[in-house]
Structures are given as C-alpha cells and as structure tokens.
Design a protein around this motif. Sequence first.
Motif, mmCIF file in Angstrom:
data_model
loop_
_atom_site.group_PDB
_atom_site.id
_atom_site.type_symbol
_atom_site.label_atom_id
_atom_site.label_comp_id
_atom_site.label_asym_id
_atom_site.label_seq_id
_atom_site.Cartn_x
_atom_site.Cartn_y
_atom_site.Cartn_z
ATOM 1 N N ILE A 183 6.666 -5.167 70.567
ATOM 2 C CA ILE A 183 6.772 -5.114 72.026
ATOM 3 C C ILE A 183 6.575 -3.373 72.499
ATOM 4 C CG2 ILE A 183 8.858 -5.205 73.482
ATOM 5 C CD1 ILE A 183 10.292 -6.945 71.261
ATOM 6 N N ALA A 184 5.080 -3.860 72.441
ATOM 7 C CA ALA A 184 5.228 -1.969 72.843
ATOM 8 C C ALA A 184 5.233 -1.893 74.238
ATOM 9 C CB ALA A 184 3.041 -1.931 73.192
ATOM 10 N N SER A 185 5.962 -2.872 74.917
ATOM 11 C CA SER A 185 5.980 -2.754 76.509
ATOM 12 C C SER A 185 7.586 -2.035 76.783
ATOM 13 C CB SER A 185 6.349 -3.522 77.487
ATOM 14 O OG SER A 185 6.555 -4.600 77.299
ATOM 15 N N ASP A 186 8.102 -1.954 75.548
ATOM 16 C CA ASP A 186 9.068 -1.761 75.977
ATOM 17 C C ASP A 186 9.607 -0.110 74.806
ATOM 18 O OD1 ASP A 186 10.618 -3.501 76.847
ATOM 19 O OD2 ASP A 186 11.551 -4.005 75.349
ATOM 20 N N ASP A 187 8.099 0.752 74.578
ATOM 21 C CA ASP A 187 7.649 1.829 73.936
ATOM 22 C C ASP A 187 8.411 1.754 72.424
ATOM 23 O OD1 ASP A 187 6.396 3.784 73.697
ATOM 24 O OD2 ASP A 187 7.678 4.648 74.576
ATOM 25 N N GLY A 188 9.684 0.421 72.204
ATOM 26 C CA GLY A 188 10.226 1.189 71.139
ATOM 27 C C GLY A 188 11.447 1.095 70.850
ATOM 28 N N VAL A 189 12.218 1.746 72.307
ATOM 29 C CA VAL A 189 12.790 2.697 72.685
ATOM 30 C C VAL A 189 14.500 2.182 71.825
ATOM 31 C CG1 VAL A 189 12.138 3.579 74.145
ATOM 32 C CG2 VAL A 189 13.797 0.668 74.887
ATOM 33 N N PHE A 190 14.291 0.711 71.860
ATOM 34 C CA PHE A 190 15.736 -0.141 71.296
ATOM 35 C C PHE A 190 15.675 0.200 69.533
ATOM 36 C CE2 PHE A 190 12.590 -4.229 71.534
ATOM 37 C CZ PHE A 190 12.939 -4.178 69.398
ATOM 38 N N PHE A 191 14.655 0.949 68.954
ATOM 39 C CA PHE A 191 15.035 0.859 67.895
ATOM 40 C C PHE A 191 13.983 2.054 66.983
ATOM 41 C CE2 PHE A 191 13.431 -0.338 62.922
ATOM 42 C CZ PHE A 191 14.167 -1.302 62.621
ATOM 43 N N THR A 192 15.039 3.207 66.700
ATOM 44 C CA THR A 192 15.166 4.543 65.971
ATOM 45 C C THR A 192 14.613 4.571 63.970
ATOM 46 O OG1 THR A 192 16.625 5.574 67.189
ATOM 47 C CG2 THR A 192 15.519 6.865 65.760
ATOM 48 N N PRO A 193 13.592 4.301 64.446
ATOM 49 C CA PRO A 193 13.152 4.516 62.745
ATOM 50 C C PRO A 193 13.727 4.472 61.692
ATOM 51 C CG PRO A 193 11.380 5.510 63.862
ATOM 52 C CD PRO A 193 12.423 5.799 64.846
ATOM 53 N N LYS A 194 14.536 3.584 60.758
ATOM 54 C CA LYS A 194 15.327 4.005 59.436
ATOM 55 C C LYS A 194 14.929 5.199 58.993
ATOM 56 C CE LYS A 194 18.035 1.225 56.604
ATOM 57 N NZ LYS A 194 18.247 0.330 56.016
ATOM 58 N N PRO A 195 14.249 5.967 58.875
ATOM 59 C CA PRO A 195 14.442 7.494 57.994
ATOM 60 C C PRO A 195 15.160 8.226 59.321
ATOM 61 C CG PRO A 195 12.224 6.133 57.723
ATOM 62 C CD PRO A 195 13.009 5.134 58.285
ATOM 63 N N LEU A 196 14.337 8.346 59.711
ATOM 64 C CA LEU A 196 15.523 9.410 61.308
ATOM 65 C C LEU A 196 17.362 9.164 61.235
ATOM 66 C CD1 LEU A 196 13.009 9.496 63.697
ATOM 67 C CD2 LEU A 196 12.617 10.866 61.966
ATOM 68 N N VAL A 197 16.927 8.243 61.207
ATOM 69 C CA VAL A 197 18.798 7.955 61.115
ATOM 70 C C VAL A 197 19.229 7.621 60.219
ATOM 71 C CG1 VAL A 197 20.339 6.051 61.380
ATOM 72 C CG2 VAL A 197 18.043 5.575 62.417
ATOM 73 N N LYS A 198 18.694 7.905 58.740
ATOM 74 C CA LYS A 198 19.174 7.922 57.542
ATOM 75 C C LYS A 198 19.358 9.438 57.439
ATOM 76 C CE LYS A 198 19.157 5.672 54.134
ATOM 77 N NZ LYS A 198 18.825 4.702 52.958
ATOM 78 N N MET A 199 18.198 10.600 58.347
ATOM 79 C CA MET A 199 18.133 11.941 57.565
ATOM 80 C C MET A 199 19.649 12.226 58.727
ATOM 81 S SD MET A 199 17.109 14.655 56.390
ATOM 82 C CE MET A 199 16.890 15.950 56.815
#
Length: 608
Positions: A183-199
């Motif tokens: 969903i490139a039109s949403d620029d992926g804003v609803f999903f923060t990549p898991k590695p960043l979240v885990k850090m």
Amino acid sequence: MDNKALKKLEADLWESADLLRAGSKLTSNQYCMPVLGLLFLRYAYSRFKLVKKEILKDRPMRRGVVLPVEASDFKEKSAIFLPKEAQYEYLVNLPTNVADANLIGANGQPLNSLGEVVNNAMELVEAQSEQLVGVLPKDYTMFSDELLGELLRIFNNNALDEVGGDIMGRIYEYFLNKFAKNIASDDGVFFTPKPLVKMIVNVLEPTSGVLLDCACGSGGMFVQTGDFVNATGMAANNTMTFYGQEKVEYNAQLCLMNMAVHGLTGVIKSGDEANTFYHDAHNLDGSCDYIMANPPFNVDKVKSESAQAAGRLPFGLPAVNKNKEIGNANYLWISYFYSYLNEHGRAGFVMASSATDSQGRDKDIRQSLVETGHVDVMVSVGNNFFYTKSLPCSLWFFDKGKRSEIQDKILFIDARNYYTVVDRTLNEWTEWQLKNLNAIVWLYRGEVDKYFALLDEYHEVLGSDKPFSEQVHELNERMKALRAEAKKAVEAADKRDKKKVQADYDEKIAELAEILTVAKEANWLYEKFGKGEYTDVLGLCKVADRAEVAEKIFSLTPGAYVGVAPIEDDGVDFEERMAEIHRELLSLQAESNNLMDTISRNMKEMGL
C-alpha cells in the motif's frame, strides 16, 4: 511448530491470499482490512475452541448433564465467546448457495450472500467485546461468494489450530508487513518496522505502568511491549495500561484488531479528537511511565495557536511563520513525548534524522532538553529500514529516572553501518544485532550482568565455550569444505538427480550459514567490550557529557561524536573472488549463447 515451518506457513498463506487479490481486481488498500478481519476471526475461533476445552474439563453437571458454556466463562479467561454463527467452522461449511439456506441475521434481516453472513459474524463478535465495537470490517459483500469462500478456506488451515496466540499474532504481523509494502499510497504509515519497535522496547524495558503511543498506527508498540512483559513471566494486561491516539480511523481499527489477536486490551481514540497536535485525548500529560511512538515526520501547516492552547509544550513553540503556522512539527512531537512523562518516565521514539541538529527555535528547544539531563540514548539508523521510503532516521530516548552516575551523560550510537540486507530495498536488524545494540546500552547503564547473560546465551546457541574468534574461523573452514563437497557431489550426480542433490546441500549450507552468522555477531560484541566494561568504540558509540554536547552547539547527531571507524578487512580474498566472478560471467555468457541458438532455430522452423 519450529521457525522454518512457521515461515513456510506464513508464506503459503500470503501467497494464496494475494493470488486471489490479483484475480479480484481489488487494490491492496481495499483488500487489506477484510483479509486481516478473516485472519482475526480465524484466531478468535482457535482461541474459542481451546478455552472451551479448558472450561469443560471442570464443568459441573446438573441431572447428569454438563452445564453449557456461557459468554461469562470466556470473559473470565480473557477470551471472546463466539456464537455458532460467528464460528469459523460454521462459515466454512455453509452451502454454496447461501440464499437457499434461509439464514437470518442478528437484527432479523435475511442473509442472501456469503458476504452478508460474514458481516453478520463480525457484528456478533463485536457484541461480545466492548473494545471491538465498530472496529471489525463489515464490507464483505464487495467480494463474490466464490472469492470469499476461497478466502475462508485458505485460513481454515489446520496448522492454525496448532499454534498459540503468539504465533497467530506473528502471522497477523506478517500480513500487516506485506500489506504495508504493497500500500505505497499510504506510505506505510500504519506499520513501523519491527526491528525499530523492538529496539525501542528493549531500551525502555517496560514492566508495569501506563504506556501511551499518541501516533499508534497499527499498534506495534503495544504488541511488542506485551511480548516483552509476558517474557518476564508477568501478564501484560495485568501490569500495563495501554493508551493510544491515532487520527486515521482505518489505522486505529488495525490497531485494535492487532491488540485483540495478541490478547491485549487498551483504550484507543481515533478521528479528530485524536489529533495529537490539538488534543491530549486521554488527559495524560505528566502521567505516563512510558512513551513510545513513530510519528509522521516533517508535518507542516500546524495551527500554532491551537497547538499552544492544547499545552504539553514545556520548552515553548517551535518556529511560527507569518500565517501563524508551524512549518515543521518535529519538535512539537519531541516536546509532547517529554511532557507526557511522569517524574521517572522513559520515552523512546522514531524521528527524522534532520531533527538531531536542526537550527533556529529547534536548537533552542533541543538545548533545553539536553540541560534537563533526561536525554539518555541517541541512535542513528541507516537507509532502507522502512518499507516504502529509503531515508535514514534516528531513535531518541529520554529517561527522567536516570542513575546519578550517568545523569550528566548521553550515549550516542551510530548504527548506520550495522544492519542485515533483506533485499535491494530493505535492511533490518536481526534478533542478534538487536541484542548487541541493547548490550551497549546495558554497559552504559552499568547493567553488566545482562551483558554476561547474553554472552552465555551465545555460547549455549553455538554449543561451545571456545573463544568466539576461534569458532568463527572453524565455521568458515567448515563452510569452505561443505561448498567444495557440494560442488563435487552435484557434478558427480546423474542429470536427473542434480537438482535434488543441490537442494539438499543448499539446505545444509543455509543451516551452517545461520550458525556462522551467530558466531560472527558474538565475536563482533566480544571484540569491542570483552569482559563487560563499556568503552567508546570509534565509529560506533561514545558517551558524551553535557559540556561536550554544548561544544557541538547542542547537536544530538551520533556521527558528530563517535567519529569514523577504520576500514575493516572483510576477509574476502580479492583474487579468489574475482576468479569466481569471471567463472560466473563465462557461465552466464554460455547460457545466453545457448538461448540465442535455441531462439534462432525456433524462428527458422517457423519460417521467420
């Protein structure tokens, strides 16, 4: 279910579901929520069956008959009771022609299509959970009965009954990840990549208290916090209170479903009242134990008067233009995150790299932040960590409860050159790389026991107490020998067996490569910090005091402090590698020539 089997299950489910999307003429945006809704319903059914079995074990009897289970029994076990018409098995086994079944919905309406039946099931589930009211998708009538029936069958995989909530949550996250890429039109804003979240979660180490994410997207911060707390032996729902704000209602729905799949409860507000620039939707200013967020970067045209009236600006407003607008809201977010913390609170968030040394009013606010002594850790993250944008970012950490020994200090980590390549457009931190970065923070905080526990974990996984450098050398030698053995075996195999022999060796090589990677990460950590004493590492990390930060005009860019690491020998023999490349090129040229010959013969046979 082991990791390999789980990865295959994830990939198989996605491939099947996405194949249907490709044939449906629906966009990923249209397809995302309904598919995740079915995945949620499948999880709820697996959980329902499991809890029902537990309830019936000790169920009392009356007149020789076991008392029927009730909704209240499930509530006591933090599970959702499912009426028959909302159970997955019921939906899968409906007749092909639903209209002929004379089905009636919860509101007394006739159900004439499979889409209407699934919509009804979602309404029945919402009636059992206050948190899910108005959240689940109910637009299944846009699917044909044939397509929807096939989707239901895809998620009727028996393997999903064999996995627990954690695994089901991982599959849900896998689908979220895939949709975020599409969903490139949403620029992926609803999903923060898991590695960043885990850090973020690993550095903050949440255990109990109030957690706010005021740009919560699909709820990854909550989910990862739940996993972290549960791993300590506590129950996240008992020790943590989750609050979220999310302006986009679509994303808030994803968040609530995501939390439900992971067995978490929380209060999420969405819509205009959840616009963090103008509302403290939960009245939590100064009350939070933890703040975690990945807010949108570089937002402009924020109304300054409305933002000021909403408060949470302990260092004042960022720069305001002649239209009484804030041209870049990065420091609004940064101020909010600090303001929400209580007297011992910790914050961790993702921010545009430019914010670490932006000038003007931003610099003044940053100086005030540094002078509080509560800026704790700054991490630079390289390119390609997000699914739809390649820009670098930084992770900021505040701690109002810092130990006195480090009250005047900030740990800077430049991790721009420390990552694993997933593909041409995506990088990540592996689990071991996350642990290594976390170990630097432990040593900075004086938590040496955690560092030693990680070294013990490395030795246990590698199955050896030998020095890590020695293990890397031995594994490299084994890898060379295995590759040579594979080459000989494939060359010696019959033509019909070559592919199988190659596949068998590829699997062995992959398994050995995985162990070698662990050994290399262990050696990376031990070479730098040895027996557990923090030390500045050129190009990687440095602890600076406030005086040093002031000398650099209050920049919080890690690269300004850690310096540049010397170029390391990558261990590759240049002449040997060039010879390999030459052989590969000759092989590709030969294949190309053969292909051209085949095409020419075919064209001659066709008279062209």
